[in-house]
Design an enzyme around this catalytic site. Structure first.
Site, PDB file in Angstrom:
ATOM      1  CB  SER A  61      12.459 -14.963 -10.748  1.00  0.00           C
ATOM      2  OG  SER A  61      13.372 -15.843 -10.649  1.00  0.00           O
ATOM      3  CE1 TYR A  93      14.837 -12.089  -6.613  1.00  0.00           C
ATOM      4  CE2 TYR A  93      14.593 -14.453  -7.297  1.00  0.00           C
ATOM      5  CZ  TYR A  93      14.872 -13.016  -7.557  1.00  0.00           C
ATOM      6  OH  TYR A  93      15.195 -12.787  -8.771  1.00  0.00           O
TER       7      TYR A  93
HETATM    8  P1  NAD Z   1      21.431  -6.337 -11.448  1.00  0.00           P
HETATM    9  O1  NAD Z   1      21.897  -6.131 -10.234  1.00  0.00           O
HETATM   10  O2  NAD Z   1      22.381  -6.299 -12.456  1.00  0.00           O
HETATM   11  O3  NAD Z   1      20.117  -5.334 -11.866  1.00  0.00           O
HETATM   12  C1  NAD Z   1      19.124  -5.016 -10.702  1.00  0.00           C
HETATM   13  C2  NAD Z   1      19.001  -3.492 -11.036  1.00  0.00           C
HETATM   14  O4  NAD Z   1      17.896  -3.289 -10.231  1.00  0.00           O
HETATM   15  C3  NAD Z   1      20.231  -2.791 -10.989  1.00  0.00           C
HETATM   16  O5  NAD Z   1      20.151  -1.896 -11.896  1.00  0.00           O
HETATM   17  C4  NAD Z   1      19.717  -2.020  -9.782  1.00  0.00           C
HETATM   18  O6  NAD Z   1      20.579  -0.798  -9.632  1.00  0.00           O
HETATM   19  C5  NAD Z   1      18.189  -1.907  -9.770  1.00  0.00           C
HETATM   20  N1  NAD Z   1      17.625  -1.696  -8.566  1.00  0.00           N
HETATM   21  C6  NAD Z   1      17.706  -2.176  -7.325  1.00  0.00           C
HETATM   22  N2  NAD Z   1      16.865  -1.769  -6.500  1.00  0.00           N
HETATM   23  C7  NAD Z   1      16.537  -0.358  -7.299  1.00  0.00           C
HETATM   24  C8  NAD Z   1      15.437   0.371  -6.755  1.00  0.00           C
HETATM   25  N3  NAD Z   1      14.832   0.490  -5.506  1.00  0.00           N
HETATM   26  N4  NAD Z   1      15.006   1.229  -7.645  1.00  0.00           N
HETATM   27  C9  NAD Z   1      15.487   1.161  -8.931  1.00  0.00           C
HETATM   28  N5  NAD Z   1      16.214   0.153  -9.252  1.00  0.00           N
HETATM   29  C10 NAD Z   1      16.781  -0.526  -8.385  1.00  0.00           C
HETATM   30  O7  NAD Z   1      20.423  -7.895 -11.306  1.00  0.00           O
HETATM   31  P2  NAD Z   1      19.704  -8.483 -12.508  1.00  0.00           P
HETATM   32  O8  NAD Z   1      20.093 -10.049 -12.301  1.00  0.00           O
HETATM   33  O9  NAD Z   1      19.874  -7.881 -14.091  1.00  0.00           O
HETATM   34  O10 NAD Z   1      18.198  -8.249 -12.150  1.00  0.00           O
HETATM   35  C11 NAD Z   1      17.175  -7.695 -12.751  1.00  0.00           C
HETATM   36  C12 NAD Z   1      15.829  -8.541 -12.628  1.00  0.00           C
HETATM   37  O11 NAD Z   1      15.945  -9.623 -12.919  1.00  0.00           O
HETATM   38  C13 NAD Z   1      15.629  -8.443 -11.045  1.00  0.00           C
HETATM   39  O12 NAD Z   1      14.238  -8.219 -10.914  1.00  0.00           O
HETATM   40  C14 NAD Z   1      16.028  -9.824 -10.661  1.00  0.00           C
HETATM   41  O13 NAD Z   1      15.082 -10.328  -9.708  1.00  0.00           O
HETATM   42  C15 NAD Z   1      15.462 -10.621 -11.898  1.00  0.00           C
HETATM   43  N6  NAD Z   1      16.025 -11.841 -12.102  1.00  0.00           N
HETATM   44  C16 NAD Z   1      17.539 -12.100 -12.321  1.00  0.00           C
HETATM   45  C17 NAD Z   1      17.862 -13.289 -12.348  1.00  0.00           C
HETATM   46  C18 NAD Z   1      19.432 -13.494 -12.507  1.00  0.00           C
HETATM   47  O14 NAD Z   1      19.922 -14.617 -12.458  1.00  0.00           O
HETATM   48  N7  NAD Z   1      20.263 -12.452 -12.743  1.00  0.00           N
HETATM   49  C19 NAD Z   1      17.173 -14.271 -12.635  1.00  0.00           C
HETATM   50  C20 NAD Z   1      15.532 -14.199 -12.505  1.00  0.00           C
HETATM   51  C21 NAD Z   1      15.177 -13.106 -12.431  1.00  0.00           C
END
Ligand code: NAD
Length: 254
Positions: A146, A159
């Protein structure tokens, strides 16, 4: 004169594992890799949404399968790798957030975030890389980190701790595995609308903060991440390791 050859971003013949593949960024990464020709093992905790994702992918003629995996369960990670490794590409997009003031953080919430974002990421990387090394595979491991692995954010002490930790871990692992040509990098998105960020986008004060910080004047989409994962997974990035690709619309530019 011989012109240089543009490196291919085709991934035919490659096997990839994607965690968190049932939604958001992980789903986008799974699609990008499969469309480029890789066989993608799509994993998530529950199978329902994952099966639907894989069904849509295979209907398009891509090669994909669904696999239940909770990355906070180290035995489960080990089991999956014993059965399925080696992979050429591992994309870890599983992630969890529990935002709030540091004064109010419950130890259980701290542990839950760390167990998924850092502990799971650590052992998935180490064990996947070991199986790559044993098989002589010059693989690529990519973590969805992130921009919060580079700057602080409001109510984000836990986080940020998890994502800064991930950034440091990746650099140290890159040093350790460079000789085996196993590469490990992070992708660092800004705010992207996914189920994870729904609570943030529901808060007008946070939306104002986001709009002020992103220089390009818009939030991200899953599609903004897909080209980066393809680049880091493919030989186009064969000299890139221990690095961090910011896709933040300029958030961290000042
Ligand atoms: P999302 O909620 O769509 O996806 C998160 C995924 O992680 C989901 O598929 C969920 O089922 C899975 N997950 C959660 N806990 C889990 C576990 N214990 N074991 C296996 N899978 C698990 O959210 P996203 O935004 O697509 O997030 C994906 C990644 O991107 C994360 O690491 C998040 O920190 C990072 N991220 C997201 C953003 C944003 O703005 N959306 C920004 C920066 C980083």
């Amino acid at each position: 004169m011989t012109l240089p050859k543009t490196p291919s971003m085709k991934l035919s013949g490659k096997r990839a594992l994607v965690t968190g593949a049932s939604s958001g960024i992980g789903q986008g990464c799974a699609v990008a890799l499969a469309e480029a020709g890789a066989h993608v093992v799509c994993s998530a905790r529950g199978l329902e949404r994952l099966d639907a994702t894989v069904a849509e992918m295979t209907a398009l003629g891509w090669s994909a399968e669904a696999l239940a995996l909770d990355v906070s369960d180290l035995e489960a990670i080990q089991g999956v790798l014993t059965e399925q490794a080696p992979f050429d590409i591992v994309v870890n997009a599983a992630g969890y957030a529990k935002h709030g003031p540091a004064f109010d953080t419950a130890p259980e919430d701290f542990d839950a975030v760390m167990n998924i974002n850092l502990r799971g990421a650590y052992f998935l990387s180490a064990w996947a890389a070991k199986s790559m090394q044993d098989a002589g595979i010059e693989g690529s491991i990519i973590h969805i980190s992130s921009q919060m692995g580079h700057v602080g954010g409001i109510d984000r002490a836990v986080y940020c701790a998890s994502k800064f930790g991930l950034e440091g871990m990746v650099k140290a692992m890159a040093i350790e595995w460079g000789k085996s040509r196993i590469r490990i990098n992070t992708i660092c998105p800004t705010f992207i609308r996914t189920p994870l960020t729904e609570p943030t986008f529901a808060d007008p004060a946070r939306v104002a903060w986001i709009e002020e910080k992103i220089k390009l004047g818009r939030t991200g989409t899953v599609e903004d991440i897909m080209g980066a994962v393809l680049y880091l997974a493919s030989p186009a990035s064969s000299l890139v390791t221990g690095s961090s690709m910011l896709i933040d619309g300029g958030w961290t530019a000042d």
